[in-house]
Structure formats: structure tokens, C-alpha cells
Motif scaffolding. Structure first.
Motif, short mmCIF file in Angstrom:
data_model
loop_
_atom_site.label_atom_id
_atom_site.label_comp_id
_atom_site.label_asym_id
_atom_site.label_seq_id
_atom_site.Cartn_x
_atom_site.Cartn_y
_atom_site.Cartn_z
N THR A 31 0.84 -1.20 0.00
CA THR A 31 0.00 0.00 0.00
C THR A 31 0.88 1.26 0.00
OG1 THR A 31 -0.13 -0.19 2.39
CG2 THR A 31 -2.02 -1.02 1.14
N TYR A 51 3.03 1.08 -4.02
CA TYR A 51 2.51 0.78 -5.35
C TYR A 51 2.52 1.98 -6.30
CZ TYR A 51 -1.94 3.12 -4.41
OH TYR A 51 -2.90 4.06 -4.13
N GLU A 52 2.37 3.17 -5.72
CA GLU A 52 2.34 4.36 -6.60
C GLU A 52 3.66 4.55 -7.34
OE1 GLU A 52 0.50 6.83 -3.38
OE2 GLU A 52 -0.29 7.86 -5.16
N ARG A 74 -3.83 -10.62 5.46
CA ARG A 74 -4.65 -9.45 5.09
C ARG A 74 -3.84 -8.43 4.31
NH1 ARG A 74 -9.99 -8.67 8.23
NH2 ARG A 74 -10.37 -10.82 8.79
N MET A 78 -3.88 -9.52 0.83
CA MET A 78 -5.20 -9.25 0.24
C MET A 78 -5.33 -7.76 -0.11
SD MET A 78 -6.50 -12.13 -0.08
CE MET A 78 -5.33 -13.45 0.19
N GLN A 79 -4.78 -6.92 0.72
CA GLN A 79 -4.80 -5.48 0.39
C GLN A 79 -3.98 -5.22 -0.87
OE1 GLN A 79 -3.43 -3.63 4.15
NE2 GLN A 79 -5.47 -2.72 4.26
N VAL A 91 -3.28 -7.27 -3.36
CA VAL A 91 -3.91 -7.72 -4.61
C VAL A 91 -5.13 -6.86 -4.95
CG1 VAL A 91 -3.05 -10.09 -4.43
CG2 VAL A 91 -5.32 -9.59 -3.59
N SER A 92 -5.80 -6.32 -3.93
CA SER A 92 -6.92 -5.41 -4.21
C SER A 92 -6.42 -4.21 -5.02
CB SER A 92 -7.54 -4.90 -2.90
OG SER A 92 -8.04 -5.96 -2.14
N ILE A 93 -5.27 -3.70 -4.62
CA ILE A 93 -4.70 -2.56 -5.35
C ILE A 93 -4.35 -2.97 -6.77
CG2 ILE A 93 -2.67 -1.05 -5.49
CD1 ILE A 93 -2.70 -0.97 -2.43
N VAL A 119 -5.67 -5.20 -8.61
CA VAL A 119 -6.88 -5.37 -9.43
C VAL A 119 -7.39 -3.99 -9.88
CG1 VAL A 119 -9.32 -6.04 -9.30
CG2 VAL A 119 -7.55 -7.60 -8.51
N ILE A 120 -7.44 -3.05 -8.98
CA ILE A 120 -7.95 -1.71 -9.32
C ILE A 120 -7.02 -0.98 -10.29
CG2 ILE A 120 -8.38 0.60 -8.31
CD1 ILE A 120 -10.58 -1.48 -7.88
N LYS A 121 -5.73 -1.15 -10.07
CA LYS A 121 -4.76 -0.41 -10.89
C LYS A 121 -4.31 -1.18 -12.14
CE LYS A 121 -4.51 3.23 -8.28
NZ LYS A 121 -5.00 4.52 -8.76
N PHE A 128 -0.45 -9.74 -11.50
CA PHE A 128 0.19 -10.41 -10.35
C PHE A 128 -0.05 -11.92 -10.41
CE2 PHE A 128 -3.48 -11.49 -7.69
CZ PHE A 128 -4.47 -10.66 -8.21
N LEU A 159 -9.30 -14.30 -7.07
CA LEU A 159 -8.74 -12.98 -6.77
C LEU A 159 -8.24 -12.25 -8.01
CD1 LEU A 159 -6.78 -13.70 -3.45
CD2 LEU A 159 -8.92 -12.43 -3.70
N GLY A 160 -8.17 -12.96 -9.14
CA GLY A 160 -7.72 -12.31 -10.38
C GLY A 160 -6.25 -12.50 -10.67
N VAL A 191 -11.67 -7.01 4.12
CA VAL A 191 -10.41 -6.27 4.15
C VAL A 191 -10.61 -5.01 3.32
CG1 VAL A 191 -7.98 -6.32 3.43
CG2 VAL A 191 -9.06 -8.40 4.30
N ILE A 192 -10.35 -3.88 3.95
CA ILE A 192 -10.50 -2.62 3.21
C ILE A 192 -9.13 -2.07 2.83
CG2 ILE A 192 -10.75 -1.35 5.40
CD1 ILE A 192 -12.38 0.75 3.72
N THR A 193 -9.03 -1.60 1.61
CA THR A 193 -7.79 -0.99 1.14
C THR A 193 -8.12 0.39 0.59
OG1 THR A 193 -7.15 -3.20 0.45
CG2 THR A 193 -5.75 -1.38 -0.28
N LEU A 211 -7.19 3.83 -1.31
CA LEU A 211 -6.24 4.31 -2.31
C LEU A 211 -6.23 5.82 -2.29
CD1 LEU A 211 -7.63 1.51 -3.65
CD2 LEU A 211 -5.91 2.05 -5.34
N VAL A 265 -11.14 -0.23 -1.87
CA VAL A 265 -11.60 -1.53 -2.35
C VAL A 265 -11.92 -2.37 -1.13
CG1 VAL A 265 -11.09 -3.47 -3.88
CG2 VAL A 265 -9.75 -1.37 -4.07
N LEU A 274 -12.68 -6.21 0.08
CA LEU A 274 -12.56 -7.60 -0.36
C LEU A 274 -13.11 -8.49 0.76
CD1 LEU A 274 -11.52 -9.99 -2.09
CD2 LEU A 274 -9.25 -9.58 -1.13
N LYS A 312 -14.74 -13.81 -1.51
CA LYS A 312 -13.62 -13.41 -2.40
C LYS A 312 -14.07 -12.42 -3.47
CE LYS A 312 -11.74 -17.37 -0.74
NZ LYS A 312 -12.43 -18.41 0.00
N TYR A 340 -14.64 -8.52 -4.79
CA TYR A 340 -14.18 -7.14 -4.58
C TYR A 340 -15.38 -6.18 -4.72
CZ TYR A 340 -9.45 -8.90 -5.72
OH TYR A 340 -8.27 -9.57 -5.75
#
Ligand SMILES: C[S@@+](CC[C@H](N)C(=O)[O-])C[C@H]1O[C@@H](n2cnc3c(N)ncnc32)[C@H](O)[C@@H]1O
Ligand code: SF4
Ligand code: SF4
Lengths: 331, 94
Positions: free
Chosen positions: A89, A92-93, A127, A130-131, A133-135, A137-139, A143, A167-168, B15-17, B19, B25, B27, B32, B34
């Protein structure tokens, strides 16, 4: 010329202390010197290297990680890295400006369930992945996942592949453990027979899931030179600036053989160290063929990483643990 | 349909992320799946997390932004209902 890859251990510092990790991969001694890194970038291309994969320790902890990314992409190399995801987190930028050179990120995922992963990697680490991979996916950052098969997670392989797909992830790669004393103490490793069982399961998963499911080199095979390092398509450079044969042989500490180290880049040029590595590799190939042709292979020697660990004298200590299923197989 | 004065709290399996503090996001570790939140959605989520009811959140939003109380209620309820559907929040029966 074939594509060639350099695995570069940027540091042996790490924020985690995973139960299965080699001590010297996370013992916090130091970081790769940036001048050495610069020389690698200048000289590796003429030997056909065009891809860099950062590892460690935790590569994102290199104090000049952002600068290294810029150097790599300006020098025209494609790159990726393997990470525990903890700092993602935060970093990533910094990756986004180099997305055209970033081939993908590999996150270590050692369980489908939070408890299984965290048991090996420490509280909250699941966790954090998971955070991360969430990033991704959005960006739109590609991965994949890496899973070291242990006695704790061997029953979760199907679930892990399913999780990766949902999870993609672009794929999931399972790999056998490289033995360490802690792995032995904590009974994390599985026997040769059980390893083969997990390989059969992995083959089944390949047919079940729509994402690529693979095994890292080290699985049972009669091919004598099955992996990129042995085909001279991949080299390892450790955080001290040594060119070495393979990351799996790196970080085993001082009491083991070090014939896998070709030379240090603060003492010699890239070309010289690389030339030495070619010699090491040729000798290895010759010796392996000779042993095989004489019929002196044990069945366990068809696990190629196990063969290398013996050849390079990384696992002699294991013979002191007769209750371990690999102990009697040490050369 | 959720009542405005019911308490709705984030599921502990989520789980919150965030940005750049502008979006987030979610999850769900069980499903599973998003779910993305825009800036307002994130603000509402944070207030749910702080224990505010949809009504209290609506009041705060209509006070802070230039929207009518009806519109604020509608927006909050729409989001909360979606979150319930995705199992991202739990309706408390207190
Ligand atoms: C040494 S770590 C370095 C990168 C990063 N810190 C991470 O954990 O992803 C690289 C990979 O090696 C794996 N690994 C660590 N110790 C291992 C062992 N004893 N045997 C096999 N793989 C191992 C990790 O699980 C990880 O996927
Ligand atoms: S496996 Fe990676 S994250 Fe875990 S201790 Fe080793 S270097 Fe650190
Ligand atoms: S340890 Fe040997 S067999 Fe295993 S990946 Fe490295 S070079 Fe290949």
C-alpha cells in the motif's frame, strides 16, 4: 539469443520472519550496493539478460527501492519482483510510472486460509497480501502467487488455486521446501513420497483451473537439467553482490559449501564473474551426467533441487536429524 | 429493507484498502468478491465503522454537502443495501 533473467536479492532485511525462510535471507545484514547495481545494469545486457526479478529478503525494503525501479526501466530492462505484500500500500504508486516495464508481481501466499498463511508468516500478513492484490486489481497491475508447500498447507492446494483464480491472479506456482533447521524442528517438510503426491495434485489442478497452475523447479523429474539456472537462462545475484548459481542455494549461512558463488562484483567485472559461473555450471553438468550414467543416482536425486543442495553441500547438517525423512538421503 | 435507525457494521471478514484516501476496495475473505467505494462511499463506510446509523450518516452528509436530506437518505440507503447484499456489512439487532 534466448531471454535471460537475473534474480537480484536487493537486501537480506525483512519485516517478517517466516518459519520456513532460510535464516540468511532475512537476517538483516545489509542491502545491495547501488554502484554494483548500476554496473549490473550496464553490463548484463551484452550477455543476453533482459529481465530482472527482484527478491530478498523483502525487496521493497531496499532503502533506494524507488530509485532502483527508475534505473531499471531507464536502462530498458523488464522487471518484476516477489514480495510478502506487506509494504505494497505504501509503494505501489512508485510502480505506476514504470508499468510498461513491469511484467508482474509475485505475492507469496502460503495458505488459502488466513490462519494457515499467518501461522507461517505472522499475524496480519494474509490481510496485507489481500490489500496488495486489491490494489493490483484496481490499478491493472498483473500479479501471480507463489506457494511453498508445507505440512501445514498441503491439504489446501485446491483451495489455494481456487483463491488465486477468484482474486484475479494470472497464475499460481507451487514449490517444494528447501530444508532449513527450523523447518526440520517444526516438522514443516514432507517426505519424498508425499512430495510426489502433491505433484500429482498440482497436475490435477492444472486441468481444473483456468489460470496457469505450475510447479517451481524442484519437482521429481528424470530430466537432468530442468530449470532456468541449469540451462544458463537465469542467474542469481545476492545482496552482497555475488553472482551465484541459483536463489535456492543462497542464504544457507556460513557453515555450508559456497561453490555456487562465482565471484563478487565489487572485486571483478560482471563478465568475469559470469564467465566463472559458466565454468561452475559446465562442471556441474559434467558431474551430474557422470553420476547418472554410472547408475549412482538415488531415487531422491531426481528431485533436482535436492540434488543441487547435496552437490553444493548445503544440507550436510541434515544427517544429524535421523528422524527427518530426508536425513538418510543426504550424500 | 434496512431501517434508517438500524445499526450496520462492517463484517470482520472484509479487508479494506484505501487508495490515496479517495477511493477504497473492499474484499470479502469468504466470498472473495471485490467491491469498490468512491470517495463518498468511503466516507459512509468510515461512519458505519464508527457505529453511526444510516440516519445519522444521512444527516451528517446533508449538513456537510449541498444535498437535500431526502437525497442523502436515498444515497446512504442505496449503498447500505448493496453492502448488505454483498455480505460486506451486518445488520445489528440491538
Ligand atoms: C525468500 S522470499 C523473498 C521475497 C519476499 N520476502 C517474499 O516472501 O515473497 C522468496 C520466496 O521464497 C520462498 N521461500 C522462503 N523460504 C523458503 C524455503 N525454505 N523453501 C522454499 N521456498 C522458500 C518464499 O515463500 C517466497 O515465496
Ligand atoms: S520468506 Fe520473504 S517475507 Fe518471509 S522471512 Fe523470508 S524474506 Fe521475509
Ligand atoms: S537448486 Fe538446482 S535444480 Fe533447483 S532451481 Fe536451482 S539450479 Fe535448478
Amino acid at each position: 539469443m534466448n531471454h535471460r533473467e537475473m534474480l537480484i536479492e536487493l537486501t537480506n532485511r525483512c519485516n517478517l520472519s517466516c518459519h520456513h525462510c532460510l535464516d540468511r535471507r532475512h537476517s538483516g545484514d545489509g542491502d545491495l550496493n547501488i554502484e554494483i547495481f548500476e554496473r549490473i545494469l550496464q553490463n548484463a545486457r551484452e550477455h543476453g539478460f533482459d529481465h530482472i526479478s527482484f527478491t530478498g529478503g523483502e525487496p521493497t525494503l531496499h532503502p533506494r527501492f524507488t530509485e532502483l525501479l527508475t534505473m531499471v526501466s531507464e536502462a530498458g530492462y523488464d522487471f518484476g519482483f516477489v514480495t510478502n505484500g506487506w509494504n505494497f500500500t505504501r509503494i505501489y504508486e512508485k510502480l505506476l510510472p514504470h508499468s510498461n516495464k513491469l511484467t508482474g508481481i509475485t505475492f507469496s501466499l502460503d495458505g488459502a486460509r488466513e490462519g494457515t498463511h499467518d501461522r507461517l508468516r505472522g499475524r496480519d500478513s494474509y490481510r496485507r497480501v489481500m490489500q496488495a492484490v486489491s490494489i493490483c486489481v484496481i490499478k491493472g497491475i498483473p500479479f501471480t502467487f507463489n506457494t511453498a508447500i508445507t505440512s501445514h498447507n498441503r491439504g489446501e492446494l485446491y483451495e489455494i488455486a481456487g483463491l488465486a483464480m477468484k482474486l484475479g491472479s494470472r497464475g499460481i506456482r507451487f514449490g517444494h521446501l528447501i530444508s532449513t533447521p527450523r523447518i526440520v524442528f517444526e516438522n514443516m517438510d514432507i517426505s519424498p513420497v508425499d512430495r510426489r503426491q502433491t505433484e500429482i495434485i498440482t497436475c490435477q489442478l492444472q486441468k481444473t483451473f483456468s489460470i496457469p497452475v505450475s510447479m517451481a523447479p524442484g519437482y521429481y523429474t528424470t530430466e537432468l537439467f530442468p530449470c532456468a539456472p541449469l540451462k544458463m537462462q537465469e542467474i542469481n545475484i545476492n545482496w552482497r553482490g555475488n553472482i551465484t548459481m541459483c536463489c535456492n542455494l543462497s542464504g544457507h549461512g556460513e557453515d555450508v559449501g559456497n561453490d555456487d558463488i562465482a565471484g563478487n562484483l565489487s572485486e571483478m567485472s560482471f563478465s568475469e564473474a559470469y564467465g566463472r559461473l559458466i565454468h561452475i555450471n559446465r562442471k556441474f553438468q559434467k558431474d551430474k551426467c557422470a553420476l547418472h550414467d554410472k547408475g549412482n543416482f538415488k531415487d531422491s536425486d531426481y528431485f533436482p533441487c535436492w540434488y543441487c543442495l547435496n552437490y553444493f553441500r548445503k544440507v550436510a547438517w541434515l544427517s544429524n536429524y535421523p528422524e527427518n525423512p530426508w536425513s538418510s538421503l543426504v550424500w | 429493507m434496512i431501517q434508517l435507525n438500524q445499526h450496520v457494521t462492517p463484517d470482520h471478514e472484509v479487508v479494506i484498502t484505501e487508495l490515496e484516501g479517495k477511493e477504497a476496495v473492499l474484499l470479502h475473505l469468504g466470498t472473495k468478491m471485490y467491491f469498490t467505494l468512491n470517495e463518498t462511499g468511503l466516507y459512509i463506510w468510515q461512519m458505519l465503522n464508527d457505529g453511526l446509523t444510516p440516519e445519522e450518516i444521512s444527516n451528517r452528509i446533508s449538513g456537510e454537502f449541498d444535498i437535500t436530506p431526502e437525497k442523502a437518505k436515498e444515497s446512504v440507503l442505496t449503498l447500505v443495501n448493496e453492502l448488505i447484499l454483498e455480505k460486506l456489512v451486518k445488520v445489528e439487532d440491538r
